[in-house]
Write a protein that holds these residues in place. Structure first.
Motif, PDB file in Angstrom:
ATOM      1  N   LYS A  17       0.834  -1.207   0.000  1.00  0.00           N
ATOM      2  CA  LYS A  17       0.000   0.000   0.000  1.00  0.00           C
ATOM      3  C   LYS A  17       0.870   1.259   0.000  1.00  0.00           C
ATOM      4  O   LYS A  17       0.509   2.265  -0.605  1.00  0.00           O
ATOM      5  N   TRP A  19       3.764   1.552  -1.509  1.00  0.00           N
ATOM      6  CA  TRP A  19       4.203   1.730  -2.889  1.00  0.00           C
ATOM      7  C   TRP A  19       3.071   2.216  -3.778  1.00  0.00           C
ATOM      8  O   TRP A  19       3.304   2.949  -4.743  1.00  0.00           O
ATOM      9  N   GLU A  20       1.849   1.779  -3.481  1.00  0.00           N
ATOM     10  CA  GLU A  20       0.696   2.187  -4.286  1.00  0.00           C
ATOM     11  C   GLU A  20       0.140   3.544  -3.862  1.00  0.00           C
ATOM     12  O   GLU A  20      -0.781   4.046  -4.480  1.00  0.00           O
ATOM     13  N   THR A  22      -1.615   4.177  -1.221  1.00  0.00           N
ATOM     14  CA  THR A  22      -3.002   3.976  -0.780  1.00  0.00           C
ATOM     15  C   THR A  22      -3.102   3.751   0.730  1.00  0.00           C
ATOM     16  O   THR A  22      -4.125   3.284   1.207  1.00  0.00           O
ATOM     17  N   LYS A  55       9.209  -2.646  -6.914  1.00  0.00           N
ATOM     18  CA  LYS A  55       7.964  -1.898  -6.771  1.00  0.00           C
ATOM     19  C   LYS A  55       6.883  -2.513  -7.648  1.00  0.00           C
ATOM     20  O   LYS A  55       5.750  -2.735  -7.203  1.00  0.00           O
ATOM     21  N   GLU A  56       7.214  -2.848  -8.863  1.00  0.00           N
ATOM     22  CA  GLU A  56       6.245  -3.452  -9.770  1.00  0.00           C
ATOM     23  C   GLU A  56       5.845  -4.853  -9.295  1.00  0.00           C
ATOM     24  O   GLU A  56       4.683  -5.230  -9.351  1.00  0.00           O
ATOM     25  N   LYS A  59       3.450  -4.650  -6.451  1.00  0.00           N
ATOM     26  CA  LYS A  59       2.104  -4.311  -6.921  1.00  0.00           C
ATOM     27  C   LYS A  59       1.390  -5.554  -7.425  1.00  0.00           C
ATOM     28  O   LYS A  59       0.216  -5.769  -7.158  1.00  0.00           O
TER      29      LYS A  59
END
Length: 123
Positions: A17, A19-20, A22, A55-56, A59
């Motif tokens: 979250k 990294w996103e 959110t 990071k990807e 996700k």
């Protein structure tokens, strides 16, 4: 062990979250508290922060729900009935014993019947 897995999972969800972008305010405080809790946590978070490709991947990992999958596995294990091998073996032994005794009885009984029939016809 389950509690450790759940806490690791929870922390990984917080990092995802993060990294996103959110994270709620409470989750952000919780993540910061975890990072500040020990030098090991700081190093781990720094290591995770270095990798651009990570990071990807994080996700993508966020799309999976291992706890739900684990619950399905546990439910399937409970549903699957294990064969009581001791009972199966005992039943087979009893069946073989019954067949053997019946065969022995018929084998001994057959000549006696023939003897009785032979006595009656010879008179």
């Amino acid at each position: 062990m389950q509690n450790n897995l759940e806490s690791y999972y929870h922390r990984s969800r917080l990092i995802i979250k993060y990294w996103e972008n959110t994270l709620s305010a409470a989750e952000s405080e919780e993540l910061e508290a975890w990072i500040d809790a020990s030098e090991e946590n700081q190093l781990l978070f720094a290591e995770l922060s270095k990798e651009a490709t990570l990071k990807e991947e994080l996700k993508q990992m966020g799309n999976y729900y291992p706890q739900q999958a684990w619950k399905k596995v546990q439910a399937a294990r409970k549903e699957r009935k294990q064969v009581p091998w001791a009972g199966v073996v005992a039943t087979l032994i009893m069946l073989l014993l019954a067949i053997t005794l019946k065969w022995c009885y018929l084998r001994e009984a057959l000549p006696v019947d023939k003897k009785i029939e032979n006595r009656g016809t010879s008179r």
